[in-house]
Scaffold this active site. Sequence first.
Site, PDB file in Angstrom:
ATOM      1  CB  ALA A  28       6.854  82.933  16.531  1.00  0.00           C
TER       2      ALA A  28
ATOM      3  CG  ASP B 171       4.415  76.605  19.839  1.00  0.00           C
ATOM      4  OD1 ASP B 171       4.223  76.436  18.620  1.00  0.00           O
ATOM      5  OD2 ASP B 171       5.254  75.961  20.500  1.00  0.00           O
TER       6      ASP B 171
ATOM      7  CB  CYS C 108      13.050  71.046  16.268  1.00  0.00           C
ATOM      8  SG  CYS C 108      11.680  72.205  16.175  1.00  0.00           S
TER       9      CYS C 108
HETATM   10  P1  FAD Z   1       9.062  79.203  21.612  1.00  0.00           P
HETATM   11  O1  FAD Z   1      10.054  78.646  20.680  1.00  0.00           O
HETATM   12  O2  FAD Z   1       8.659  78.419  22.792  1.00  0.00           O
HETATM   13  O3  FAD Z   1       9.581  80.626  22.076  1.00  0.00           O
HETATM   14  C1  FAD Z   1       8.865  81.431  22.954  1.00  0.00           C
HETATM   15  C2  FAD Z   1       9.848  82.226  23.763  1.00  0.00           C
HETATM   16  O4  FAD Z   1       9.155  83.240  24.453  1.00  0.00           O
HETATM   17  C3  FAD Z   1      10.525  81.384  24.846  1.00  0.00           C
HETATM   18  O5  FAD Z   1      11.915  81.441  24.683  1.00  0.00           O
HETATM   19  C4  FAD Z   1      10.092  82.043  26.148  1.00  0.00           C
HETATM   20  O6  FAD Z   1      11.124  82.065  27.105  1.00  0.00           O
HETATM   21  C5  FAD Z   1       9.761  83.446  25.698  1.00  0.00           C
HETATM   22  N1  FAD Z   1       8.792  84.097  26.570  1.00  0.00           N
HETATM   23  C6  FAD Z   1       7.603  83.619  27.003  1.00  0.00           C
HETATM   24  N2  FAD Z   1       6.972  84.521  27.772  1.00  0.00           N
HETATM   25  C7  FAD Z   1       7.780  85.600  27.823  1.00  0.00           C
HETATM   26  C8  FAD Z   1       7.683  86.851  28.462  1.00  0.00           C
HETATM   27  N3  FAD Z   1       6.619  87.176  29.188  1.00  0.00           N
HETATM   28  N4  FAD Z   1       8.702  87.744  28.329  1.00  0.00           N
HETATM   29  C9  FAD Z   1       9.797  87.428  27.582  1.00  0.00           C
HETATM   30  N5  FAD Z   1       9.937  86.233  26.958  1.00  0.00           N
HETATM   31  C10 FAD Z   1       8.945  85.341  27.069  1.00  0.00           C
HETATM   32  N6  FAD Z   1       8.263  71.470  16.072  1.00  0.00           N
HETATM   33  C11 FAD Z   1       8.340  70.952  14.835  1.00  0.00           C
HETATM   34  O7  FAD Z   1       7.656  71.451  13.924  1.00  0.00           O
HETATM   35  N7  FAD Z   1       9.147  69.881  14.574  1.00  0.00           N
HETATM   36  C12 FAD Z   1       9.910  69.308  15.528  1.00  0.00           C
HETATM   37  O8  FAD Z   1      10.650  68.351  15.255  1.00  0.00           O
HETATM   38  C13 FAD Z   1       9.846  69.826  16.832  1.00  0.00           C
HETATM   39  N8  FAD Z   1      10.575  69.284  17.828  1.00  0.00           N
HETATM   40  C14 FAD Z   1      10.517  69.828  19.076  1.00  0.00           C
HETATM   41  C15 FAD Z   1      11.268  69.243  20.078  1.00  0.00           C
HETATM   42  C16 FAD Z   1      11.243  69.760  21.350  1.00  0.00           C
HETATM   43  C17 FAD Z   1      12.052  69.110  22.415  1.00  0.00           C
HETATM   44  C18 FAD Z   1      10.430  70.900  21.632  1.00  0.00           C
HETATM   45  C19 FAD Z   1      10.392  71.482  22.997  1.00  0.00           C
HETATM   46  C20 FAD Z   1       9.664  71.471  20.640  1.00  0.00           C
HETATM   47  C21 FAD Z   1       9.699  70.941  19.351  1.00  0.00           C
HETATM   48  N9  FAD Z   1       8.933  71.485  18.315  1.00  0.00           N
HETATM   49  C22 FAD Z   1       8.996  70.942  17.061  1.00  0.00           C
HETATM   50  C23 FAD Z   1       8.019  72.606  18.549  1.00  0.00           C
HETATM   51  C24 FAD Z   1       8.658  73.928  18.185  1.00  0.00           C
HETATM   52  O9  FAD Z   1       9.871  74.044  18.863  1.00  0.00           O
HETATM   53  C25 FAD Z   1       7.716  75.055  18.552  1.00  0.00           C
HETATM   54  O10 FAD Z   1       6.525  74.911  17.828  1.00  0.00           O
HETATM   55  C26 FAD Z   1       8.310  76.419  18.254  1.00  0.00           C
HETATM   56  O11 FAD Z   1       9.512  76.605  18.935  1.00  0.00           O
HETATM   57  C27 FAD Z   1       7.320  77.514  18.629  1.00  0.00           C
HETATM   58  O12 FAD Z   1       7.903  78.753  18.464  1.00  0.00           O
HETATM   59  P2  FAD Z   1       7.468  79.986  19.337  1.00  0.00           P
HETATM   60  O13 FAD Z   1       8.399  81.079  18.948  1.00  0.00           O
HETATM   61  O14 FAD Z   1       6.031  80.203  19.229  1.00  0.00           O
HETATM   62  O15 FAD Z   1       7.705  79.544  20.839  1.00  0.00           O
END
Ligand code: FAD
Length: 449
Positions: free
Chosen positions: A13, A283, A44
């Site tokens: 995101a 997320d 993923c």
């Molecule tokens: P994230 O990708 O988790 O990124 C959030 C980031 O914020 C992290 O890097 C964290 O370190 C950082 N952060 C948190 N708090 C702080 C802070 N206070 N200060 C600075 N940085 C901070 N989804 C699918 O749709 N299909 C799939 O096949 C799939 N496979 C997956 C397989 C695995 C093994 C995993 C773990 C997830 C999978 N997902 C899949 C889910 C998908 O990866 C997540 O839905 C997506 O990455 C969410 O994005 P995000 O940016 O919200 O969170």
Amino acid sequence: SKEKLIIIGGVAAGASAAAKARRTNEFIDITIYEKTANVSYANCGLPFYIAGIINNRKNLLLHTPKSLGKRFNLNIFTKHEVIDIDPKSKTVLVKSGDNTFEDKFDKLIIATGAKTVIPKIKGIEQTPFFQMKTVEDVDQIKEFIEKNNPKSAIIIGGGYIGVEIAEALYHSNIKATIIEAQKHILPNYSHEIVLAIEDKMKEVGVNIHTEKFVEEVSYDNKHYKVILNDGTILHSDMLFVATGVAPNIELAKKAGITLGETGAIKTNEYMQTNYDFIYAAGDAVEKFHIVSKQYVFLPLAGPANREGRVAGCNAAGGMLQNPGVLGTSVVGFLDKIVAKTGLSFDEAIAAGFDADFVYTEDPDHAEYYPGYKYIFMKTVFDKRTKKVLGVEASGSYATVRKVDAIASAIYGDLTIYDLENIDFCYAPPFGSARDNINKAGFVAANQDR
Ligand code: FAD
């Protein structure tokens, strides 16, 4: 001075938000703070890296902090954790190593993602275990496998991450045992849909214990011992925890940002929180389900990317709306795929629909052309409006095409009569003159008459 946008979190995101913010406005100052060492990586893809299917670690890192920063003119700080947000003074407090400093923003995007939930199990705090969330996690897993040549692993949790870990271990010649508290693995799906994967697992030697809790774990520096609630004692060389994730909301909560019923951050369709200059995406945020009209926690990458784009655009002065999610998802185990979109029958009933469903099972291409496989579908519709509410399906790779097509049908508010009539691709190697979806529509329409 320039308007300043700060983004907390630099993966799905956060990175999407930054890229879209830059595309929307070339003048603003954009800073990403990410607490780990990496940005914009493919979480993923992690299981497939362990499996050796993606064999170059570099391919997981879609961008280095440097390349992402350069491409979109961003200031990126990795190993920088935001530890406080003050909406009044529009500042964040950032921690890097022993250093803390303040930074001021005009607009803020919270993209902090989700964290693994560690279940309360006796001994878990003293027991080292693996999880699969970050690039660092898979580095540890890979290193352990290479050094210790483990033969067996226990995976606590049979959701899609647990299933993907089991597949990765299968490719690494490690015998996996899954322990799942619910009646069947992949509990977000109906059991009859998941049977294809359970059968495949049994066929290749993955053990599944369902309706069992882990009561106690321990490790003697060589072997794990896992005790289940029925007294079963299991031993293994590795232990994984994959019991689900929860939104990372502590920072937002502390700052007075409103959470929704699901416990994740509440936003409007512009991805604004209760402070109109603070956006959130991914997320950490709860999602509006287009079919049930309810709010759901759905930690998936597609919604995270789309929400990031909306937040990034709007924070940079543009105007986009996020319509919500259909809950479309897919998971595979070797050649068996399960996928769903919209509501399952049980979810439709729970959401108050007068719902019905039909089962269909048809080849994924013409039967007279060699190599066809079956796709089993459970298509859910509203008895009153005849609208398609959802589908769950299992079978060959082509399952994904069917579920995606039905996602479009639901998004477009189509009925079971439309499913009968939509014109799909057909030539013998690729499909059937009466497509699986046409058939589902036809059976549903007949059942309903
Ligand atoms: P994230 O990708 O988790 O990124 C959030 C980031 O914020 C992290 O890097 C964290 O370190 C950082 N952060 C948190 N708090 C702080 C802070 N206070 N200060 C600075 N940085 C901070 N989804 C699918 O749709 N299909 C799939 O096949 C799939 N496979 C997956 C397989 C695995 C093994 C995993 C773990 C997830 C999978 N997902 C899949 C889910 C998908 O990866 C997540 O839905 C997506 O990455 C969410 O994005 P995000 O940016 O919200 O969170």
